[in-house]
Scaffold this motif. Structure first.
Motif, PDB file in Angstrom:
ATOM      1  N   VAL A   1     -17.020 -11.762 -40.583  1.00 48.10           N
ATOM      2  CA  VAL A   1     -16.060 -12.301 -39.617  1.00 48.10           C
ATOM      3  C   VAL A   1     -14.771 -11.476 -39.630  1.00 48.10           C
ATOM      4  CG1 VAL A   1     -14.678 -14.319 -38.989  1.00 48.10           C
ATOM      5  CG2 VAL A   1     -17.030 -14.620 -39.790  1.00 48.10           C
ATOM      6  N   GLY A   2     -14.200 -11.308 -40.822  1.00 48.81           N
ATOM      7  CA  GLY A   2     -12.916 -10.622 -40.944  1.00 48.81           C
ATOM      8  C   GLY A   2     -12.926  -9.220 -40.363  1.00 48.81           C
ATOM      9  N   SER A   3     -14.027  -8.503 -40.559  1.00 50.97           N
ATOM     10  CA  SER A   3     -14.095  -7.127 -40.054  1.00 50.97           C
ATOM     11  C   SER A   3     -14.023  -7.099 -38.524  1.00 50.97           C
ATOM     12  CB  SER A   3     -15.367  -6.444 -40.551  1.00 50.97           C
ATOM     13  OG  SER A   3     -16.515  -7.103 -40.068  1.00 50.97           O
ATOM     14  N   VAL A   4     -14.596  -8.102 -37.879  1.00 48.78           N
ATOM     15  CA  VAL A   4     -14.535  -8.154 -36.412  1.00 48.78           C
ATOM     16  C   VAL A   4     -13.142  -8.577 -35.947  1.00 48.78           C
ATOM     17  CG1 VAL A   4     -15.498  -9.200 -34.330  1.00 48.78           C
ATOM     18  CG2 VAL A   4     -17.011  -8.597 -36.241  1.00 48.78           C
ATOM     19  N   VAL A   5     -12.537  -9.546 -36.625  1.00 49.06           N
ATOM     20  CA  VAL A   5     -11.177  -9.976 -36.264  1.00 49.06           C
ATOM     21  C   VAL A   5     -10.245  -8.766 -36.243  1.00 49.06           C
ATOM     22  CG1 VAL A   5      -9.151 -11.321 -36.979  1.00 49.06           C
ATOM     23  CG2 VAL A   5     -11.448 -12.286 -37.248  1.00 49.06           C
ATOM     24  N   GLY A   6     -10.284  -7.987 -37.315  1.00 48.80           N
ATOM     25  CA  GLY A   6      -9.365  -6.859 -37.434  1.00 48.80           C
ATOM     26  C   GLY A   6      -9.593  -5.788 -36.384  1.00 48.80           C
ATOM     27  N   GLN A   7     -10.843  -5.488 -36.114  1.00 51.53           N
ATOM     28  CA  GLN A   7     -11.127  -4.452 -35.111  1.00 51.53           C
ATOM     29  C   GLN A   7     -10.732  -4.924 -33.705  1.00 51.53           C
ATOM     30  OE1 GLN A   7     -14.905  -1.944 -35.919  1.00 51.53           O
ATOM     31  NE2 GLN A   7     -15.255  -3.836 -37.066  1.00 51.53           N
ATOM     32  N   LEU A   8     -10.989  -6.202 -33.405  1.00 55.58           N
ATOM     33  CA  LEU A   8     -10.567  -6.722 -32.091  1.00 55.58           C
ATOM     34  C   LEU A   8      -9.041  -6.687 -31.972  1.00 55.58           C
ATOM     35  CD1 LEU A   8     -12.923  -9.833 -31.569  1.00 55.58           C
ATOM     36  CD2 LEU A   8     -13.181  -7.526 -30.610  1.00 55.58           C
ATOM     37  N   ALA A   9      -8.353  -7.006 -33.063  1.00 53.85           N
ATOM     38  CA  ALA A   9      -6.879  -6.997 -33.028  1.00 53.85           C
ATOM     39  C   ALA A   9      -6.352  -5.573 -32.860  1.00 53.85           C
ATOM     40  CB  ALA A   9      -6.315  -7.651 -34.290  1.00 53.85           C
ATOM     41  N   LYS A  10      -7.016  -4.603 -33.501  1.00 55.23           N
ATOM     42  CA  LYS A  10      -6.612  -3.202 -33.305  1.00 55.23           C
ATOM     43  C   LYS A  10      -6.780  -2.806 -31.834  1.00 55.23           C
ATOM     44  CE  LYS A  10      -5.267  -0.349 -35.381  1.00 55.23           C
ATOM     45  NZ  LYS A  10      -3.796  -0.055 -35.542  1.00 55.23           N
ATOM     46  N   LEU A  11      -7.880  -3.236 -31.209  1.00 50.47           N
ATOM     47  CA  LEU A  11      -8.094  -2.910 -29.795  1.00 50.47           C
ATOM     48  C   LEU A  11      -7.005  -3.508 -28.906  1.00 50.47           C
ATOM     49  CD1 LEU A  11     -11.978  -3.392 -29.614  1.00 50.47           C
ATOM     50  CD2 LEU A  11     -10.730  -1.223 -29.385  1.00 50.47           C
ATOM     51  N   LYS A  12      -6.343  -4.561 -29.393  1.00 49.27           N
ATOM     52  CA  LYS A  12      -5.238  -5.169 -28.641  1.00 49.27           C
ATOM     53  C   LYS A  12      -3.899  -4.513 -28.959  1.00 49.27           C
ATOM     54  CE  LYS A  12      -7.218  -9.805 -28.188  1.00 49.27           C
ATOM     55  NZ  LYS A  12      -7.255  -9.874 -26.703  1.00 49.27           N
ATOM     56  N   GLY A  13      -3.898  -3.527 -29.855  1.00 52.00           N
ATOM     57  CA  GLY A  13      -2.647  -2.827 -30.150  1.00 52.00           C
ATOM     58  C   GLY A  13      -1.804  -3.469 -31.231  1.00 52.00           C
TER      59      GLY A  13
ATOM     60  N   TYR B   1     -27.345  -9.353 -34.035  1.00 49.33           N
ATOM     61  CA  TYR B   1     -27.257 -10.682 -33.409  1.00 49.33           C
ATOM     62  C   TYR B   1     -26.994 -11.787 -34.426  1.00 49.33           C
ATOM     63  CZ  TYR B   1     -28.692  -8.598 -29.002  1.00 49.33           C
ATOM     64  OH  TYR B   1     -28.738  -7.842 -27.853  1.00 49.33           O
ATOM     65  N   LEU B   2     -27.085 -11.457 -35.687  1.00 49.70           N
ATOM     66  CA  LEU B   2     -26.693 -12.414 -36.742  1.00 49.70           C
ATOM     67  C   LEU B   2     -25.288 -12.112 -37.252  1.00 49.70           C
ATOM     68  CD1 LEU B   2     -30.018 -12.563 -38.777  1.00 49.70           C
ATOM     69  CD2 LEU B   2     -29.206 -14.127 -36.988  1.00 49.70           C
ATOM     70  N   GLY B   3     -24.679 -11.039 -36.754  1.00 47.86           N
ATOM     71  CA  GLY B   3     -23.368 -10.635 -37.257  1.00 47.86           C
ATOM     72  C   GLY B   3     -22.362 -10.484 -36.135  1.00 47.86           C
ATOM     73  N   ALA B   4     -22.046  -9.224 -35.822  1.00 47.24           N
ATOM     74  CA  ALA B   4     -20.975  -8.943 -34.869  1.00 47.24           C
ATOM     75  C   ALA B   4     -21.255  -9.487 -33.470  1.00 47.24           C
ATOM     76  CB  ALA B   4     -20.735  -7.431 -34.805  1.00 47.24           C
ATOM     77  N   VAL B   5     -22.531  -9.625 -33.109  1.00 49.01           N
ATOM     78  CA  VAL B   5     -22.870 -10.155 -31.774  1.00 49.01           C
ATOM     79  C   VAL B   5     -23.510 -11.538 -31.919  1.00 49.01           C
ATOM     80  CG1 VAL B   5     -23.863  -9.533 -29.534  1.00 49.01           C
ATOM     81  CG2 VAL B   5     -23.267  -7.731 -31.144  1.00 49.01           C
TER      82      VAL B   5
ATOM     83  N   MET C   1     -18.610 -14.266 -32.905  1.00 50.15           N
ATOM     84  CA  MET C   1     -17.989 -15.275 -32.030  1.00 50.15           C
ATOM     85  C   MET C   1     -16.877 -16.017 -32.752  1.00 50.15           C
ATOM     86  SD  MET C   1     -18.567 -15.437 -28.948  1.00 50.15           S
ATOM     87  CE  MET C   1     -17.601 -16.947 -28.722  1.00 50.15           C
ATOM     88  N   THR C   2     -17.057 -16.248 -34.053  1.00 49.08           N
ATOM     89  CA  THR C   2     -16.010 -16.909 -34.841  1.00 49.08           C
ATOM     90  C   THR C   2     -14.737 -16.063 -34.814  1.00 49.08           C
ATOM     91  OG1 THR C   2     -17.686 -17.927 -36.253  1.00 49.08           O
ATOM     92  CG2 THR C   2     -15.461 -17.761 -37.154  1.00 49.08           C
ATOM     93  N   ALA C   3     -14.906 -14.763 -35.007  1.00 49.53           N
ATOM     94  CA  ALA C   3     -13.761 -13.842 -34.960  1.00 49.53           C
ATOM     95  C   ALA C   3     -13.135 -13.838 -33.561  1.00 49.53           C
ATOM     96  CB  ALA C   3     -14.219 -12.435 -35.329  1.00 49.53           C
ATOM     97  N   TRP C   4     -13.985 -13.713 -32.558  1.00 55.68           N
ATOM     98  CA  TRP C   4     -13.512 -13.623 -31.170  1.00 55.68           C
ATOM     99  C   TRP C   4     -12.731 -14.874 -30.775  1.00 55.68           C
ATOM    100  CZ3 TRP C   4     -13.776 -16.219 -26.590  1.00 55.68           C
ATOM    101  CH2 TRP C   4     -13.530 -15.499 -25.416  1.00 55.68           C
TER     102      TRP C   4
END
Lengths: 331, 331
Positions: free
Chosen positions: A158-170, A122-126, A131-134
């Protein structure tokens, strides 16, 4: 337990942050009154934005006051409650600062469920970093499947979440990180398509090789030369989410040589702070929570042990010594 | 009349444009075939974008071909027509280039009414420069009444329209221009609230004095140090339309020292080219035409006489020697 420790800002840094800018203090645990609750913090979050608050310069937020508890996100457990919405034993996320124990009136505090999501997430990815990445990815970069997305500080919270979310978008996702170990993690563990090690000394050429079709969207955490290298690779109508400018956090000049690409490639470049976008948090946190609970969003933590270790851990974070989300374990 | 003159690109500039980068040629007037028309150009428009086309560098548009007629906007009269939509005597606006006479098949050519609007205005306030101003102001800067708007190259064909449109919206409008005479014109004739003379040597201090409440929106035509000065005065959530980067047109480095303000002030910065936004032209041209016809939108022209004068007039434009919209009168 009748006393607790906290860290206050003792002095403002003149350039790089020093350990003696902070002071550890021991305080008596106060009695709470009606409408208040007492929280024992389990984890403190360390984040780059704190560097900005330590200065007295005009910024988007008021500076951290001297001799007061350093600002910081926390997750902890309710020890005592005279507040109708919180019960003893609840896990709560808030901004209670660099302190083992804090009194709260419930403002900006929310109860979280740790059944499927570990409290620290809850202090990181959630939390705020997630949220910054999202927000940057969905509301500014808005990449389509097949587009190339570049993320600086790619192994960070932040960066690690940005990249994984972008991968999920193809998307094709390329990280920029400092050192071979971080780059290996970004590709092998997080699933980025490539990662450029800016410390290897061939940033422009390596980034060009990793982005053969150019760059459609950038998530910028660093600024200066790293941002310049990405700007030079942008495609027409590229989008840039400017989230951090770590390169200049100590007041260094960070000239941008390639700003003209904003015109020639008709880019949209937007700076943002996710705390100013509260209307997106419920949707974003719900999506991020589901992804973490189902194992689709991975994260890594660097955990320093004990409040007294926070200043050195924070200085290390500003120098890129952390690996993933930097936390301090308080209890 | 059996021959006409045209100007071709003879060589690409290595740094500043020189007169011998152009070559004047005499040609026979061709016979037209079915579906074609012959136009005698009255005015040629000279615009900063042409500098970009003269280079072979990658840009948003294909480079101007060597030994071909230089690209350029024109307004003229139909001399002969075998095209069903155009009749002899029609006034037509198009992109027929640096030439006295041209054959057209009607592509990208439109008939205009000169009853209330002078023909030359279709190359300025009611043409591409006016649309550039209209789009940047309305679609990117979107200022509210009372906000402060800053426009660089304020006395030019684009900047002068941006400022007047912003005044009509109730904004405080501050221009940046080179020299006391241009600044006086911008304030006294065009009605801007203030104008900063960047040649006076006190750009930062003078801009600060002219924008006591900071800057909410910037229309940027110049880049480099002038853009830097404006960025340093931005307010939170400012908007920047990046329309030109004249400072770098000869390949000079134009580093931006204040790009970090994109983050700290959460700016939105967008580069654009109005020709890529065709869906806005009908509305924009209708509004601009009404404002010119009713005297609410003023403009000034620098008119060079005869095609042979075009190269020197263009070189002067790039050096800021023109005053208002730069035209060449061809007939």
């Amino acid at each position: 337990m009748t006393t607790y420790q906290r860290i206050v800002l003792a002095s403002r840094p003149t350039a790089e942050v020093q350990a003696d800018n902070f002071r550890l203090e021991t305080k008596d645990i106060p009695a709470i009154t009606d409408g208040q609750l007492l929280v024992r913090n389990q984890y403190l979050s360390l984040d780059p934005y704190m560097r900005g608050r330590m200065s007295a310069n005009k910024s988007y937020a008021a500076p951290q006051a001297l001799d007061e508890t350093m600002i910081g996100g926390t997750v902890g457990v309710v020890l005592e409650s005279k507040h109708p919405k919180f019960a003893v034993g609840d896990t709560v996320v808030g901004t209670l600062g660099w302190t083992e124990v804090a009194v709260s009136d419930g403002t900006m505090l929310r109860k979280v469920d740790t059944t499927h999501i570990p409290a620290s997430a809850y202090l990181g990815a959630v939390g705020m970093p997630g949220m910054t990445a999202w927000y940057g990815l969905n509301q500014i970069m808005a990449p389509k499947a097949g587009e190339t997305v570049v993320v600086s500080a790619a192994s960070g919270a932040v960066g690690s979440v940005v990249g994984q979310l972008a991968k999920l978008k193809g998307c094709r996702v390329v990280g920029i990180a400092g050192g071979a170990e971080k780059c290996r993690y970004v590709v092998e563990e997080l699933g980025f398509d490539a990662c450029v090690d800016y410390k290897a000394g061939n940033l422009e050429a390596d980034l060009a090789a990793a982005t053969p079709e150019g760059i459609d969207a950038i998530f910028e955490n660093v600024g200066g030369a790293i941002f310049d290298a990405a700007l030079a690779r942008t495609n027409a109508f590229g989008r840039v989410a400017v989230c951090g400018w770590i390169a200049g956090y100590n007041g260094e000049p960070t000239p941008l040589d390639n700003a003209r690409f904003i015109l020639t490639n008709r880019l949209t470049v937007r700076g943002f702070i996710v705390s100013e976008q509260p209307e997106f948090w419920p949707q974003g946190l719900a999506e991020l929570g589901t992804l973490v609970a189902t194992g689709k969003l991975k994260f890594r933590e660097s955990v320093a042990d004990g409040l007294a270790s926070a200043p050195e851990a924070f200085i290390g974070l500003l120098k890129g010594r952390n690996f993933g989300k930097q936390l301090v374990k308080l209890s």
